[in-house]
Design a protein around this motif. Structure first.
Motif, PDB file in Angstrom:
ATOM      1  N   LEU A  27       1.094  -1.128   0.025  1.00  0.00           N
ATOM      2  CA  LEU A  27       0.011  -0.157   0.095  1.00  0.00           C
ATOM      3  C   LEU A  27       0.878   1.357  -0.042  1.00  0.00           C
ATOM      4  O   LEU A  27       1.784   1.279   0.903  1.00  0.00           O
ATOM      5  N   PRO A  28       0.863   2.337  -0.934  1.00  0.00           N
ATOM      6  CA  PRO A  28       1.767   3.377  -0.972  1.00  0.00           C
ATOM      7  C   PRO A  28       1.755   4.085   0.170  1.00  0.00           C
ATOM      8  O   PRO A  28       0.648   4.325   0.847  1.00  0.00           O
ATOM      9  N   GLU A  29       2.594   4.935   0.283  1.00  0.00           N
ATOM     10  CA  GLU A  29       2.895   5.548   1.587  1.00  0.00           C
ATOM     11  C   GLU A  29       1.869   6.654   1.523  1.00  0.00           C
ATOM     12  O   GLU A  29       1.268   7.201   2.773  1.00  0.00           O
ATOM     13  N   VAL A  30       1.424   7.365   0.685  1.00  0.00           N
ATOM     14  CA  VAL A  30       0.741   8.518   0.405  1.00  0.00           C
ATOM     15  C   VAL A  30      -0.803   8.073   1.118  1.00  0.00           C
ATOM     16  O   VAL A  30      -1.568   8.918   1.868  1.00  0.00           O
ATOM     17  N   ILE A  31      -1.135   6.758   1.040  1.00  0.00           N
ATOM     18  CA  ILE A  31      -2.304   6.419   1.846  1.00  0.00           C
ATOM     19  C   ILE A  31      -2.020   5.670   2.937  1.00  0.00           C
ATOM     20  O   ILE A  31      -2.769   6.187   4.082  1.00  0.00           O
ATOM     21  N   ALA A  32      -0.800   4.918   3.242  1.00  0.00           N
ATOM     22  CA  ALA A  32      -0.589   4.225   4.129  1.00  0.00           C
ATOM     23  C   ALA A  32      -0.302   5.071   5.757  1.00  0.00           C
ATOM     24  O   ALA A  32      -0.614   4.798   6.576  1.00  0.00           O
ATOM     25  N   LYS A  33       0.499   6.249   5.271  1.00  0.00           N
ATOM     26  CA  LYS A  33       0.893   6.891   6.550  1.00  0.00           C
ATOM     27  C   LYS A  33      -0.183   7.513   7.341  1.00  0.00           C
ATOM     28  O   LYS A  33      -0.316   7.459   8.330  1.00  0.00           O
ATOM     29  N   PRO A  34      -1.117   8.569   6.371  1.00  0.00           N
ATOM     30  CA  PRO A  34      -2.239   9.004   7.054  1.00  0.00           C
ATOM     31  C   PRO A  34      -3.273   7.898   8.026  1.00  0.00           C
ATOM     32  O   PRO A  34      -3.813   8.137   8.845  1.00  0.00           O
ATOM     33  N   TRP A  35      -3.409   6.697   7.186  1.00  0.00           N
ATOM     34  CA  TRP A  35      -4.346   5.531   7.587  1.00  0.00           C
ATOM     35  C   TRP A  35      -3.952   5.174   8.979  1.00  0.00           C
ATOM     36  O   TRP A  35      -4.718   4.975   9.875  1.00  0.00           O
ATOM     37  N   VAL A  36      -2.437   4.858   8.920  1.00  0.00           N
ATOM     38  CA  VAL A  36      -1.933   4.239  10.270  1.00  0.00           C
ATOM     39  C   VAL A  36      -1.987   5.219  11.294  1.00  0.00           C
ATOM     40  O   VAL A  36      -2.225   4.825  12.346  1.00  0.00           O
ATOM     41  N   LYS A  37      -1.625   6.505  10.872  1.00  0.00           N
ATOM     42  CA  LYS A  37      -1.783   7.748  12.165  1.00  0.00           C
ATOM     43  C   LYS A  37      -3.234   7.887  12.654  1.00  0.00           C
ATOM     44  O   LYS A  37      -3.510   7.973  13.778  1.00  0.00           O
TER      45      LYS A  37
END
Length: 319
Positions: A27-37
């Motif tokens: 899953l690309p960071e552009v989606i993964a990072k805010p989702w995890v946060k």
């Protein structure tokens, strides 16, 4: 706003992971990072769960009218269409109708040994009435949600990454979790807090096995306040011991359990029609996800039967 962000990110992520012929493994960071946060702030895993798919994903087209199947619409869906919307709005209306049962079960769990039989009886009757309404709504599922359409258009998007034969090595959230693959359960009605809460208040016990472990695992996907609510009611409810002492209460208790058994029996019936039978039919679209497991990654038919049967067995003998 955070719950809305969680829902939107969950839908975007799942559309990306499950939208192609084969699932994406990264899953690309552009989606993964805010989702995890956002998931961390909300105390839930970064996966599409019942909270985002159902509880935080609806509005009333007419705000002046009550919640009903005619007055609930979704904020977000995957492919759209009547079947997908109906599947989710049925769950929204079940949650609403079960509110009275949850409220009555809370009051029931707070009663002490010296409280009157009438107090116990009043709350048990409220639970029965509320669950009858729930079962009426649940029975309407086939009206606008076709099993074939559900299996091929709705279900493939709500799978998780744990115990999924198509993602055996899990999902990598780019530049999150040290790029180690993560394994999470998919969206399932088992993540609703209604039945675990009623089980806790009424003293319905499920035997220790993989199912029990799975049910406890499902709590990690609930909103933390729901999880806490269930834990509290399980610890404090003494209702079953008092009910044992009164024939009148035993009858009403058994009626509560009968409505819960009916709900679980209907769930089993729908699982057979909407998933098991569909998985046996050859078609040009692949298998709509795993044919042997539920969206939560379980052998669902076996689990649902066990649920139903254990509820039936715990009715109290009245003679």
């Amino acid at each position: 706003e955070l719950k809305l962000a969680m829902a939107q990110l969950s839908f975007i992520a799942h559309a990306y992971i499950w939208g192609g012929k084969n699932p994406e493994k990264l899953l690309p960071e552009v989606i993964a990072k805010p989702w995890v946060k956002v998931a961390k702030i909300l105390g839930r895993p970064p996966i599409l769960s019942y909270g985002s798919y159902c509880l935080d994903n609806w509005y009333r087209p007419n705000p002046k009218e009550d919640i009903s199947l005619e007055n609930v619409a979704l904020l977000t869906n995957f492919l759209g269409g009547v079947d997908e919307d109906w599947f989710v709005t049925i769950h929204v209306c079940i949650e609403n109708a079960a509110g009275k049962a949850v409220n009555a079960a809370t009051k029931l769990s707070l009663l002490k040994d010296n409280d009157s039989i009438e107090s116990y009886s009043s709350h048990l009757k409220d639970i029965i009435a509320s669950l009858r309404e729930v079962n009426k709504i649940f029975a309407r599922m086939p009206e606008k949600c076709d099993p074939y359409v559900y299996y091929h258009r709705v279900r493939p998007f709500i799978f998780g990454t744990k115990d999924n034969p198509d993602l055996k090595k899990g999902l990598i959230y780019e530049n999150q979790f040290d790029n180690k693959p993560q394994f999470y359960r998919g969206e399932t009605g088992a993540q609703s807090s209604i039945m675990p809460f009623l089980d806790g208040a009424l003293g319905i016990y499920h035997t220790e096995d993989h199912l029990r472990h799975y049910l406890n695992e499902m709590r990690e996907y609930m909103p933390p306040e729901h999880r806490l609510m269930i834990e509290k009611v399980e610890k404090r409810s003494n209702a079953k011991q008092v009910i044992h002492k009164s024939k009148k209460l035993k009858n009403e208790y058994n009626k509560c359990l009968e409505e819960i058994r009916r709900f679980r029996a209907m769930h089993l019936e729908f699982a057979a029609t909407y998933i098991h039978k569909q998985s046996q039919i050859k078609n040009p679209f692949g298998r709509g996800g795993s044919t042997i497991t539920g969206t939560g990654g379980t052998p669902f038919m076996k689990y649902l039967k066990k649920h139903r049967d254990e509820t039936q067995k715990q009715k109290i003998k009245t003679n």
